[in-house]
Design an enzyme around this catalytic site. Structure first.
Site, mmCIF file in Angstrom:
data_model
loop_
_atom_site.group_PDB
_atom_site.id
_atom_site.type_symbol
_atom_site.label_atom_id
_atom_site.label_comp_id
_atom_site.label_asym_id
_atom_site.label_seq_id
_atom_site.Cartn_x
_atom_site.Cartn_y
_atom_site.Cartn_z
ATOM 1 N N ASN A 6 0.865 -1.180 0.000
ATOM 2 C CA ASN A 6 0.000 0.000 0.000
ATOM 3 C C ASN A 6 0.905 1.234 0.000
ATOM 4 O O ASN A 6 1.504 1.560 1.009
ATOM 5 C CB ASN A 6 -0.888 -0.038 1.248
ATOM 6 C CG ASN A 6 -1.727 1.225 1.417
ATOM 7 O OD1 ASN A 6 -1.809 2.043 0.500
ATOM 8 N ND2 ASN A 6 -2.334 1.368 2.574
ATOM 9 N N TRP A 7 0.981 1.898 -1.144
ATOM 10 C CA TRP A 7 1.909 3.038 -1.265
ATOM 11 C C TRP A 7 1.368 4.295 -0.607
ATOM 12 O O TRP A 7 2.074 5.297 -0.511
ATOM 13 C CB TRP A 7 2.208 3.322 -2.742
ATOM 14 C CG TRP A 7 2.944 2.220 -3.454
ATOM 15 C CD1 TRP A 7 3.405 1.041 -2.909
ATOM 16 C CD2 TRP A 7 3.309 2.181 -4.840
ATOM 17 N NE1 TRP A 7 4.023 0.286 -3.862
ATOM 18 C CE2 TRP A 7 3.988 0.964 -5.070
ATOM 19 C CE3 TRP A 7 3.131 3.056 -5.917
ATOM 20 C CZ2 TRP A 7 4.484 0.603 -6.324
ATOM 21 C CZ3 TRP A 7 3.621 2.696 -7.169
ATOM 22 C CH2 TRP A 7 4.303 1.483 -7.368
ATOM 23 N N LYS A 8 0.104 4.292 -0.205
ATOM 24 C CA LYS A 8 -0.517 5.477 0.406
ATOM 25 C C LYS A 8 -0.294 6.704 -0.498
ATOM 26 O O LYS A 8 -0.323 6.564 -1.710
ATOM 27 C CB LYS A 8 0.023 5.675 1.828
ATOM 28 C CG LYS A 8 -0.087 4.377 2.642
ATOM 29 C CD LYS A 8 0.071 4.557 4.111
ATOM 30 C CE LYS A 8 -0.115 3.214 4.802
ATOM 31 N NZ LYS A 8 -0.122 3.296 6.240
ATOM 32 N N HIS A 93 -9.773 1.252 4.634
ATOM 33 C CA HIS A 93 -8.494 1.402 5.353
ATOM 34 C C HIS A 93 -8.687 2.330 6.555
ATOM 35 O O HIS A 93 -9.454 3.290 6.481
ATOM 36 C CB HIS A 93 -7.432 1.962 4.403
ATOM 37 C CG HIS A 93 -6.062 1.906 4.996
ATOM 38 N ND1 HIS A 93 -5.606 2.848 5.873
ATOM 39 C CD2 HIS A 93 -5.072 0.989 4.868
ATOM 40 C CE1 HIS A 93 -4.378 2.520 6.255
ATOM 41 N NE2 HIS A 93 -4.029 1.401 5.669
ATOM 42 N N GLU A 95 -6.964 4.661 7.719
ATOM 43 C CA GLU A 95 -6.696 6.081 7.476
ATOM 44 C C GLU A 95 -7.908 6.753 6.819
ATOM 45 O O GLU A 95 -8.182 7.927 7.056
ATOM 46 C CB GLU A 95 -5.424 6.238 6.625
ATOM 47 C CG GLU A 95 -4.189 5.977 7.481
ATOM 48 C CD GLU A 95 -2.986 5.442 6.722
ATOM 49 O OE1 GLU A 95 -2.960 5.511 5.485
ATOM 50 O OE2 GLU A 95 -2.066 4.943 7.406
ATOM 51 N N GLU A 159 -5.659 -5.025 10.430
ATOM 52 C CA GLU A 159 -4.631 -4.013 10.670
ATOM 53 C C GLU A 159 -4.932 -3.286 11.976
ATOM 54 O O GLU A 159 -5.724 -2.332 11.987
ATOM 55 C CB GLU A 159 -4.606 -2.996 9.528
ATOM 56 C CG GLU A 159 -4.300 -3.585 8.171
ATOM 57 C CD GLU A 159 -3.703 -2.552 7.240
ATOM 58 O OE1 GLU A 159 -2.586 -2.762 6.773
ATOM 59 O OE2 GLU A 159 -4.338 -1.513 7.001
ATOM 60 N N GLY A 165 2.166 2.211 10.769
ATOM 61 C CA GLY A 165 3.118 3.308 10.631
ATOM 62 C C GLY A 165 3.810 3.687 11.926
ATOM 63 O O GLY A 165 4.471 4.720 12.010
ATOM 64 N N SER A 195 3.087 -2.220 10.306
ATOM 65 C CA SER A 195 4.538 -2.288 10.529
ATOM 66 C C SER A 195 5.147 -3.641 10.169
ATOM 67 O O SER A 195 6.036 -4.130 10.857
ATOM 68 C CB SER A 195 4.879 -1.897 11.965
ATOM 69 O OG SER A 195 4.481 -0.556 12.215
ATOM 70 N N GLY A 216 2.710 -1.245 4.274
ATOM 71 C CA GLY A 216 2.745 0.177 3.943
ATOM 72 C C GLY A 216 4.176 0.635 3.697
ATOM 73 O O GLY A 216 4.759 0.398 2.637
ATOM 74 N N GLY A 217 4.762 1.269 4.700
ATOM 75 C CA GLY A 217 6.092 1.880 4.576
ATOM 76 C C GLY A 217 7.135 0.989 3.924
ATOM 77 O O GLY A 217 7.892 1.440 3.046
HETATM 78 P P1 PGA Z 1 2.602 0.250 7.627
HETATM 79 O O1 PGA Z 1 1.149 0.447 6.960
HETATM 80 O O2 PGA Z 1 3.170 -1.044 7.083
HETATM 81 O O3 PGA Z 1 3.387 1.458 7.206
HETATM 82 O O4 PGA Z 1 2.401 0.170 9.107
HETATM 83 C C1 PGA Z 1 0.278 -0.639 6.749
HETATM 84 C C2 PGA Z 1 -1.019 -0.156 6.143
HETATM 85 O O5 PGA Z 1 -1.515 0.901 6.564
HETATM 86 O O6 PGA Z 1 -1.592 -0.801 5.230
#
Ligand code: PGA
Length: 236
Positions: A6-8, A93, A95, A159, A165, A195, A216-217
């Protein structure tokens, strides 16, 4: 085994195209893993072009609207995604829930419309730190899951919001317990997200009820994303 990046809100058109050309061969080195990336809307086409036709990396959107078209400023529909060669979408998600008013109901509507149109769906669920502390984790997950349709093209991503994050990964015990609970209520495969990094991926992906990862990251960097995909291949 599915590993989704997930590149956000990272990687615009140019960066996405370059990065896609780097990661296009990952599936060849990660047998048994479905590799997917989820770029921002504006980078979907560039990512598809950077990957080329024969890479095997899937491209999903990070969100999708439930109507086919209409007066919905800022939204994108499933047919628009399909026209670009996008084959799936994330819905719900945390966010989106935290910052953009996404609810269980709208996440469910998005999932249903995407599935109806022929897309794959990654539907996200997870509790906040306060909800876990108040011992509401199972109630929250049950409520969120009740809104998510059952379908062969749908996978759930568990999640925990406190792990996203933050560098705080769920312990293997917490992840396994939550995944087993999710599976007791919904029959879809369940990805872990929050994470996931190269150094914890093997442990998390080898848990009995973990069927993949939403990253994500660590999906923004080629060596780290490749290492996580390969870790998936070891246990697939
Ligand atoms: P993260 O994000 O790996 O940076 O914690 C995961 C996500 O939000 O899908």
């Amino acid at each position: 085994m599915l590993v989704a990046g997930n590149w956000k809100m990272f990687k615009g058109h140019h960066q996405a195209r370059e990065f896609a050309a780097q990661i296009r061969r990952i599936p060849a080195h990660a047998q048994g893993v479905d590799v997917v990336v989820c770029p921002p809307f504006v980078s979907l086409d560039a990512t598809r072009h950077g990957l080329g036709d024969d890479s095997g990396v899937g491209v999903y959107a990070q969100n999708v609207h439930w109507e086919l078209e209409g007066a919905f400023t800022g939204e994108v529909s499933a047919p628009m995604l399909l026209e670009l060669g996008v084959t799936g979408a994330i819905v719900g998600h945390s966010e989106r829930r935290q910052h953009f008013g996404e609810t269980d109901e709208t996440a469910g509507l998005r999932a249903e419309a995407a599935l109806e149109a022929g897309l794959h769906v990654i539907a996200c669920v997870g509790e906040t730190a306060a909800e876990r502390e108040a011992e509401e984790t199972e109630a929250v997950l049950a409520r969120q899951l009740a809104a998510i349709p059952r379908h062969e093209r749908l996978v759930i991503a568990y999640e925990p919001v406190w792990a996203i994050g933050t560098g705080k990964t769920a312990t293997p015990e917490i992840a396994q317990e939550a995944h087993a609970f999710v599976k007791s209520l919904h029959e879809a495969p369940v990805l872990y997200g929050g994470s996931v990094k190269p150094d914890n991926a093997a442990t998390l992906l080898s848990l009995p009820d973990v069927d993949g990862a939403l990253v994500g990251g660590a999906s923004l960097d080629f060596p780290s994303f490749e290492t996580i995909c390969r870790a998936g291949a070891e246990v697939a």
